[in-house]
Design a protein around this motif. Structure first.
Motif, mmCIF file in Angstrom:
data_model
loop_
_atom_site.group_PDB
_atom_site.id
_atom_site.type_symbol
_atom_site.label_atom_id
_atom_site.label_comp_id
_atom_site.label_asym_id
_atom_site.label_seq_id
_atom_site.Cartn_x
_atom_site.Cartn_y
_atom_site.Cartn_z
ATOM 1 N N UNK A 190 0.806 -1.220 0.000
ATOM 2 C CA UNK A 190 0.000 0.000 0.000
ATOM 3 C C UNK A 190 0.836 1.265 0.000
ATOM 4 N N UNK A 191 2.055 1.195 -0.465
ATOM 5 C CA UNK A 191 2.911 2.378 -0.537
ATOM 6 C C UNK A 191 2.250 3.438 -1.418
ATOM 7 N N UNK A 192 2.260 4.729 -0.985
ATOM 8 C CA UNK A 192 1.654 5.789 -1.803
ATOM 9 C C UNK A 192 2.300 5.858 -3.172
ATOM 10 N N UNK A 193 1.508 6.125 -4.182
ATOM 11 C CA UNK A 193 2.037 6.207 -5.535
ATOM 12 C C UNK A 193 1.094 6.997 -6.422
ATOM 13 N N UNK A 194 1.306 6.904 -7.709
ATOM 14 C CA UNK A 194 0.462 7.607 -8.669
ATOM 15 C C UNK A 194 -0.716 6.727 -9.077
ATOM 16 N N UNK A 195 -1.683 7.348 -9.753
ATOM 17 C CA UNK A 195 -2.927 6.644 -10.081
ATOM 18 C C UNK A 195 -2.681 5.399 -10.929
ATOM 19 N N UNK A 196 -1.708 5.465 -11.835
ATOM 20 C CA UNK A 196 -1.477 4.322 -12.735
ATOM 21 C C UNK A 196 -0.651 3.220 -12.072
ATOM 22 N N UNK A 197 -0.087 3.506 -10.903
ATOM 23 C CA UNK A 197 0.779 2.522 -10.242
ATOM 24 C C UNK A 197 -0.046 1.544 -9.409
ATOM 25 N N UNK A 198 -0.946 0.880 -10.073
ATOM 26 C CA UNK A 198 -1.778 -0.145 -9.444
ATOM 27 C C UNK A 198 -1.687 -1.420 -10.264
ATOM 28 N N UNK A 199 -1.541 -2.545 -9.582
ATOM 29 C CA UNK A 199 -1.488 -3.851 -10.249
ATOM 30 C C UNK A 199 -0.400 -3.899 -11.326
ATOM 31 N N UNK A 200 0.752 -3.287 -11.023
ATOM 32 C CA UNK A 200 1.830 -3.243 -12.020
ATOM 33 C C UNK A 200 2.396 -4.622 -12.318
ATOM 34 N N UNK A 201 2.302 -5.540 -11.365
ATOM 35 C CA UNK A 201 2.805 -6.887 -11.614
ATOM 36 C C UNK A 201 2.041 -7.560 -12.745
ATOM 37 N N UNK A 202 0.738 -7.316 -12.804
ATOM 38 C CA UNK A 202 -0.054 -7.886 -13.893
ATOM 39 C C UNK A 202 0.456 -7.390 -15.240
ATOM 40 N N UNK A 203 0.754 -6.088 -15.278
ATOM 41 C CA UNK A 203 1.224 -5.503 -16.533
ATOM 42 C C UNK A 203 2.578 -6.048 -16.931
ATOM 43 N N UNK A 204 3.498 -6.141 -15.969
ATOM 44 C CA UNK A 204 4.823 -6.649 -16.323
ATOM 45 C C UNK A 204 4.767 -8.112 -16.740
ATOM 46 N N UNK A 205 3.916 -8.897 -16.094
ATOM 47 C CA UNK A 205 3.769 -10.296 -16.489
ATOM 48 C C UNK A 205 3.244 -10.389 -17.918
ATOM 49 N N UNK A 206 2.278 -9.530 -18.252
ATOM 50 C CA UNK A 206 1.745 -9.511 -19.614
ATOM 51 C C UNK A 206 2.826 -9.095 -20.600
ATOM 52 N N UNK A 207 3.571 -8.035 -20.251
ATOM 53 C CA UNK A 207 4.643 -7.567 -21.137
ATOM 54 C C UNK A 207 5.661 -8.674 -21.395
ATOM 55 N N UNK A 208 6.082 -9.363 -20.324
ATOM 56 C CA UNK A 208 7.076 -10.431 -20.487
ATOM 57 C C UNK A 208 6.524 -11.592 -21.308
ATOM 58 N N UNK A 209 5.287 -11.964 -21.049
ATOM 59 C CA UNK A 209 4.680 -13.086 -21.771
ATOM 60 C C UNK A 209 4.635 -12.811 -23.264
ATOM 61 N N UNK A 210 4.255 -11.602 -23.637
ATOM 62 C CA UNK A 210 4.146 -11.252 -25.057
ATOM 63 C C UNK A 210 5.498 -10.861 -25.642
ATOM 64 N N UNK A 211 6.261 -10.071 -24.898
ATOM 65 C CA UNK A 211 7.520 -9.560 -25.420
ATOM 66 C C UNK A 211 8.582 -10.618 -25.605
ATOM 67 N N UNK A 212 8.600 -11.626 -24.724
ATOM 68 C CA UNK A 212 9.637 -12.657 -24.811
ATOM 69 C C UNK A 212 9.513 -13.513 -26.068
ATOM 70 N N UNK A 213 8.377 -13.423 -26.726
ATOM 71 C CA UNK A 213 8.199 -14.179 -27.975
ATOM 72 C C UNK A 213 8.894 -13.516 -29.158
ATOM 73 N N UNK A 214 9.192 -12.207 -29.037
ATOM 74 C CA UNK A 214 9.713 -11.475 -30.197
ATOM 75 C C UNK A 214 11.005 -10.712 -29.925
#
Length: 283
Positions: free
Chosen positions: A46-70
């Protein structure tokens, strides 16, 4: 979930961990196990952050899953809402290094980024926050969010009226996979390019937005090697959009100083100067 429970859940045996520097938001660990070398990122809760800094792990997992293919992107071993375990890529960050063939590296980087941008998403915006049908709506909303963050944290943020340039943003019709944090600290190399890491701030949007962090505080048009590797040529409207993306990132960098407790006045001055220059293009 504790670090050890994450590693056990991921199926690693004989694992040892050590802190890995460089993370500005998450806790990052190097993991050595019988199964190989890995990197573990754990969110700050729950560290204070900006509005977009929520559930960032989901985004990085998605990025790695898709990006590692190319492209040279870590592969996901385990992920949940608070942690990401991924393969450890060879090489070291190129920030501050003089032992790399920079022209070769930038050409390779341009090719890798082009491959990432050919990955197409289902809509525009931050995947963890909900997508939009148009890039114009998504990006204007992203900019409004950082302005709201500035007000919340008491930061005086100079800005511009993006609606004057709606037509330029309307030109973006395909949601490309954009890393949006490819400064030299997130680019790995040995004798050549070996990795693109820390994709937690990725979004579906305009490929031109990538050129901000790829030339942080500078001009990507001075980087002939990267643009040659990518095969990109600027137009008037893409230059205008680039200025808007610069203004967006530099606004984030100014506002996030408050929740992160930054007191580096020289850095604040550098960011403010870069933001002012970008807004001048949009005026």
């Amino acid at each position: 979930m504790t670090v050890q429970r994450i590693l056990t859940t991921a199926g690693l045996t004989g694992a040892t961990t050590s802190p890995l520097g460089g993370g500005t938001y998450n806790s990052v660990f190097c993991v050595s196990a019988r199964e190989g070398e890995f990197v573990l990122k754990v969110s700050p809760g729950d560290q204070p952050g900006l509005a977009y800094e929520r559930h960032l792990m989901r985004t990085e997992a998605l990025f790695c899953t898709l990006g590692s293919k190319v492209a040279p992107v870590p592969e996901v071993v385990y992920a949940d809402d608070t942690a990401l375990l991924a393969t450890c890529l060879p090489g070291q960050p190129v920030f501050g290094r003089s032992d790399v063939d920079r022209p070769l590296l930038r050409r390779q980087l341009g090719q890798a980024v082009r491959a990432l941008h050919e990955v197409t998403g289902p809509g525009f915006g931050y995947p963890q926050l909900g997508l939009y049908e148009t890039w114009t709506e998504a990006f204007f909303g992203m900019f409004d969010a950082v302005r709201a963050d500035a007000e919340r944290y008491g930061v005086k943020l100079p800005t511009a009226d993006l609606h004057r340039h709606t037509k330029a943003f309307d030109e973006v019709r395909r949601p490309a996979l954009v890393h949006f944090d490819l400064w030299d600290g997130n680019v790995l190399a040995d004798t050549g390019l070996t990795g693109l890491v820390d994709g937690e701030r990725a979004f579906w949007g305009d490929p031109v937005a990538e050129f901000v962090s790829l030339a942080l505080f500078g001009s990507i048009e001075d980087d002939e090697d990267l643009l040659r590797g990518y095969g990109f040529e600027f137009t008037g409207s893409s230059r205008l959009r680039l200025a808007a993306y610069q203004a967006y990132l530099y606004s984030i960098m100014l506002v996030e100083r408050v929740p992160r407790g930054s007191t580096d006045e020289a850095m604040e001055s550098m960011i403010t100067g870069a933001l002012t220059r970008a807004l001048g293009v949009l005026a």
